[in-house]
Enzyme design. Structure first.
Site, PDB file in Angstrom:
ATOM      1  N   ASN A   1      34.894  35.517  46.304  1.00 56.40           N
ATOM      2  CA  ASN A   1      35.742  36.522  45.677  1.00 56.40           C
ATOM      3  C   ASN A   1      37.219  36.135  45.659  1.00 56.40           C
ATOM      4  OD1 ASN A   1      36.608  39.452  44.973  1.00 56.40           O
ATOM      5  ND2 ASN A   1      37.597  39.068  46.945  1.00 56.40           N
TER       6      ASN A   1
ATOM      7  N   LYS B   1      38.239  30.968  35.770  1.00 56.54           N
ATOM      8  CA  LYS B   1      37.116  31.914  35.758  1.00 56.54           C
ATOM      9  C   LYS B   1      36.001  31.460  34.821  1.00 56.54           C
ATOM     10  CE  LYS B   1      38.638  34.828  38.819  1.00 56.54           C
ATOM     11  NZ  LYS B   1      37.934  34.938  40.117  1.00 56.54           N
TER      12      LYS B   1
ATOM     13  N   GLY C   1      38.376  36.258  50.566  1.00 54.05           N
ATOM     14  CA  GLY C   1      39.381  37.179  50.034  1.00 54.05           C
ATOM     15  C   GLY C   1      39.004  38.633  50.258  1.00 54.05           C
ATOM     16  N   ALA C   2      38.534  38.923  51.488  1.00 52.37           N
ATOM     17  CA  ALA C   2      37.961  40.247  51.761  1.00 52.37           C
ATOM     18  C   ALA C   2      38.944  41.241  52.364  1.00 52.37           C
ATOM     19  CB  ALA C   2      36.757  40.094  52.693  1.00 52.37           C
TER      20      ALA C   2
ATOM     21  N   TYR D   1      44.272  31.115  34.772  1.00 51.67           N
ATOM     22  CA  TYR D   1      43.289  32.047  35.337  1.00 51.67           C
ATOM     23  C   TYR D   1      41.999  32.042  34.514  1.00 51.67           C
ATOM     24  CZ  TYR D   1      41.537  36.438  37.367  1.00 51.67           C
ATOM     25  OH  TYR D   1      40.778  37.400  38.001  1.00 51.67           O
TER      26      TYR D   1
ATOM     27  N   ALA E   1      40.847  29.646  32.564  1.00 54.85           N
ATOM     28  CA  ALA E   1      40.157  28.368  32.768  1.00 54.85           C
ATOM     29  C   ALA E   1      39.401  28.365  34.093  1.00 54.85           C
ATOM     30  CB  ALA E   1      41.158  27.215  32.723  1.00 54.85           C
TER      31      ALA E   1
END
Length: 244
Positions: free
Chosen positions: A87, A156, A9-10, A152, A154
């Protein structure tokens, strides 16, 4: 020979800042993106214009076999993978009563299973090398929860547990695994929030400002360095004191 860093995800936001910072530190950057090739190419060009080395690869981290192929190509071309930054992440926010199964499954698939997929395939390389570093980008909501983000949160929270288990499993081979939990960071995602929502967030931040993506990137660079060799299994907040 420069070390090789894979960053998922860069192409934008925090991932972009991490890619640019690690390129400054001398890493060869593997830019992973799912769909936004234009943004990915822009990051690649910026790194090269600053004298760095990078290559972009399209891959959906939620797909186990795609990740296996992606990591194999990187290993074959560059010889090693020294750093993995998990990421990549998505949000599909709504209250639990309104959340459908797909909104839950999609977020878990990218944020949590994507972290598993990448770590699974990269760790095989690192375990053979007997060296490597993994940094997982989680979130403060994984520690404290947040209304409208059960999916989200859950995902993380899962990344935090996953980080600690991997840190214990990989330690004897000299591989460190840590997590960074950003708070309210200025990104494209937060730009679209209503002013009232932003004000509410800021009222809970002792430093009384949003964080910058670069402030997360600086911590990644530290954890990726030799200075952090004795740090593993940790979750470090970058949140202006929001959670303490």
């Amino acid at each position: 020979m420069s070390k090789v860093a894979v960053i998922t995800g860069a192409s934008r936001g925090i991932g972009r800042a991490i890619a640019l910072k690690l390129a400054e530190e001398g890493f060869t950057i593997i830019i992973n993106y799912r769909s936004n090739q234009e943004a990915s190419d822009a990051v690649l060009k910026e790194i090269e214009n600053n004298g760095g080395k990078a290559k972009a690869f399209q891959c959906d981290v939620s797909q186990f076999d795609q990740v296996a192929d992606f990591i194999k190509v990187v290993k074959d071309e560059f010889g090693s993978i020294d750093l993995l930054v998990n990421n990549a992440g998505i949000t599909k926010d709504t209250l639990l009563m309104r959340m459908d199964e797909k909104a839950f499954d999609d977020v878990i698939a990218v944020n949590l299973k994507g972290t598993f997929n990448c770590t699974k395939h990269v760790s095989r390389i690192m375990l053979k090398q007997r060296t490597g570093k993994i940094v997982n980008i989680t979130s403060v909501v994984g520690l404290i929860g947040n209304i409208g983000q059960t999916n989200y949160t859950a995902s993380k929270a899962g990344v935090i547990g996953f980080t600690k288990a991997c840190a214990k499993e990989f330690a004897l081979r000299g591989i460190t695994v840590n997590a960074i939990a950003p708070g309210f960071i200025e990104t494209e995602m937060t730009e679209d929030l209503a002013d009232k929502v932003k004000e509410n967030f800021l009222s809970n931040i002792p430093l009384n400002r949003m964080g910058k993506s670069e402030e997360v990137a600086h911590l990644v660079a530290f954890l990726a360095s030799e200075k952090a060799n004795y740090i593993t299994g940790q979750v470090i907040n970058v949140d202006g004191g929001m959670v303490m």
